[in-house]
Design an enzyme around this catalytic site. Structure first.
Site, PDB file in Angstrom:
ATOM      1  N   ALA A  17       4.560   1.372   8.950  1.00  0.00           N
ATOM      2  CA  ALA A  17       5.632   0.215   9.025  1.00  0.00           C
ATOM      3  C   ALA A  17       6.835   1.007   9.024  1.00  0.00           C
ATOM      4  CB  ALA A  17       5.331  -0.796   7.942  1.00  0.00           C
ATOM      5  N   LYS A 161       2.228  -2.392  -7.882  1.00  0.00           N
ATOM      6  CA  LYS A 161       3.026  -2.896  -6.623  1.00  0.00           C
ATOM      7  C   LYS A 161       3.683  -4.269  -7.662  1.00  0.00           C
ATOM      8  CE  LYS A 161       3.853  -2.036  -2.971  1.00  0.00           C
ATOM      9  NZ  LYS A 161       5.075  -1.060  -2.562  1.00  0.00           N
TER      10      LYS A 161
END
Length: 548
Positions: A17, A161
């Site tokens: 990405a 995360k």
């Protein structure tokens, strides 16, 4: 807006990405872009050399800097003079290694935040994940940002995360730093090195026929261009100052294509677009879980010797069989986000970009594998190696039925044998009295010759028994003469193993045997070269003498 002397940094800038974000930033001429990643230098693909990135590097509007987020000194150097940081760096989510995931997603993120504060960076946009609110058990339908972090996450990637995201949100407002977090759901598109390549690998191995679960679980996917666009929307909102920035900062946002689709329909579109068979055989997730745990256990042992990260892991089984859809209302309202590429257009672009992986362009593997030959190359090999999925599943069901009716029943050996013969007799009697055709289907009768043992077969069986006996006698003769310590070691190890196996109950041994036969052989068949390479490296490392 002129990008003169205005710099932004993209951590993990060579990731999937991140590459798209870098190109979008360069194309919009918003900032000069500093790409931070682990590699000592940047190596461009041919399309990148001829595109915006290659040109920007040549004229100095883009830079590459090698930086490990776990080293704060390197982070400070990479962030010098930056106005904005897009923190996208993270380890491979499929590597369920706590120390690795925490060192980057938590400790590395701490270094990023502290460096931003120390260097007076204005804005920090963190790439998070929807998995921070997923517990691996309960599906999520149209989830929004009010969902809290679960007590236990699906894997270490998701857990760390979540920790990193919490740190970024907490840092909002610290010495003028504005932060927000982007949670893109299931990214796909050109340049992806995980989803499409792994799908094609599975299709080439004949594994793309399987659907894990009931096949009705809904998913939100996000085209990679929309993910890059969402990051820019977030940066622009934070840069707006006033009420817009105040409303947008310190928040997390789900980002999707806003077009939920059945997970397995999405996979089928890609597979069929590349010329492969769509998934059609449904396997309950509970059946796949024990195999996935075994694969993950093997990986933990063999990873130091070069084994690649397996695709079949417990966390991935949960992801493939649960609902995961999210609402983008908050991103639309506070960031002004809306997808710039539709799901259909994104799929078309993705399929087109992987034209080199189309089925008709792949070389065929005609040779039999080593394990297939060792298993005799016949029907038994085909069943154990899942060459015929229906036969393999039927065999497993028969073996499990035998287990519950005979092995786990608690009957004595004689009672079990009598019960088994009774079952066979009932089956043969009913089968013999069935008509030759039922509903248009031919019923094949069992010939008497199937039970007849010819003189030739009898002689071969007897010869085999005698040969094995004589071989055993020769081994004992050699042991009696002494001197062959290697033979003694082999015999001793074999007897120890037999002794250990005899200590295990027959019930457990039976079930373990089924699991091993239908998983270990199959894994070796598909990963033959890789496993042989690992074994070779282990052998060589042990046989190579250490230097003084």
């Amino acid at each position: 807006m002129s990008s003169q002397e205005r710099w932004c940094v993209v951590t993990g800038g060579r990731g999937f990405a991140a590459r798209h974000l870098v190109e979008m930033l360069i194309s919009y001429e918003m900032y000069c872009v500093r790409i931070a990643d682990l590699a000592p230098s940047i190596r461009l693909e041919q399309y990148e050399e001829e595109g915006p990135l290659g040109k920007a590097l040549k004229v100095g509007r883009a830079q590459y800097v090698s930086a490990d987020l776990r080293d704060k000194t390197q982070v400070l150097k990479a962030f010098q003079g930056a106005e904005v940081v897009f923190h996208m760096a993270a380890p491979d989510s499929s590597i369920n290694n706590y120390n690795l995931q925490r060192s980057v997603n938590v400790e590395g993120t701490k270094n990023v935040i502290e460096s931003c504060v120390a260097l007076q960076v204005n804005r920090l946009i963190y790439t998070s994940s929807p998995s921070v609110v997923f517990d691996g058990v309960h599906g999520i339908i149209n989830g929004d940002e009010s969902l809290s972090y679960p007590v236990k996450h699906n894997d270490f990637y998701s857990a760390t995360k979540a920790e990193g995201e919490a740190l970024v949100l907490k840092a909002n407002g610290e010495k003028g730093l504005l932060t927000c977090c982007i949670r893109p759901s299931s990214i796909f598109g050109p340049g992806d090195r995980l989803l499409v390549p792994s799908l094609v690998t599975a299709a080439r191995a004949g594994k793309s026929k399987f659907i894990i679960g009931d096949g009705n679980n809904m998913y939100d996917f996000t085209y990679v261009g929309n993910v890059a666009h969402a990051h820019i929307c977030a940066e622009r909102a934070l840069a707006s100052k006033g009420p817009v920035a105040e409303k947008a900062s310190g928040q997390a946002y789900f980002i999707t294509n806003m077009e939920p689709i059945k997970f397995w329909d999405f996979m089928s579109i890609i597979l069929e677009g590349l010329g492969y068979e769509r998934p059609r055989i449904k396997i309950p997730a509970v059946v796949m879980m024990p195999i996935a745990h075994l694969v993950e256990f093997i990986y933990r042992i063999l990873a130091p010797y070069g084994m690649k990260v397996p695709q079949l892991t417990p966390s991935r089984i949960r992801l493939l069989s649960c609902d995961r859809t999210f609402s983008c209302s908050k991103a639309v309202d506070r960031l002004g986000y809306s997808p710039i590429v539709s799901l259909q257009e994104g799929l078309e672009k993705t399929i087109e970009s992987y034209s080199h992986l189309r089925a008709e362009q792949q070389p065929r593997k005609d040779r039999q594998s080593k394990i297939h030959r060792y298993l005799g190359g016949g029907r038994v090999a085909d069943v154990l190696l899942w060459k015929d999925e229906k036969q393999s599943l039927a065999t497993i069901l028969i073996l499990l039925a035998f287990y519950y009716n005979f092995v786990a029943s608690g009957y004595s050996m004689i009672a079990t044998i009598c019960k088994l013969f009774l079952l066979v007799a009932v089956f043969l009697y009913i089968h013999a009295n069935l008509p030759e055709r039922i509903f248009g289907c031919t019923i094949e009768k069992v010939p008497v010759s199937a039970f007849h043992c010819s003189v030739e077969k009898t002689n071969r069986a007897a010869l085999s028994v005698v040969t094995q006996w004589n071989t055993a006698v020769d081994v004992f003769k050699t042991l009696c003469r002494g001197g062959d310590w290697m033979l003694f070691l082999k015999v001793a190890v074999a007897l120890v193993i037999v002794g250990l196996l005899s200590a295990i109950s027959f019930q457990r041994l039976y079930l373990s045997g089924i699991l091993i036969m239908f998983s270990a052989f199959y894994i070796y068949d598909k990963k033959e070269d890789e496993i042989d390479g690992i074994i070779s490296r282990i052998t060589n490392s042990r046989s190579t003498p250490k230097s003084e």
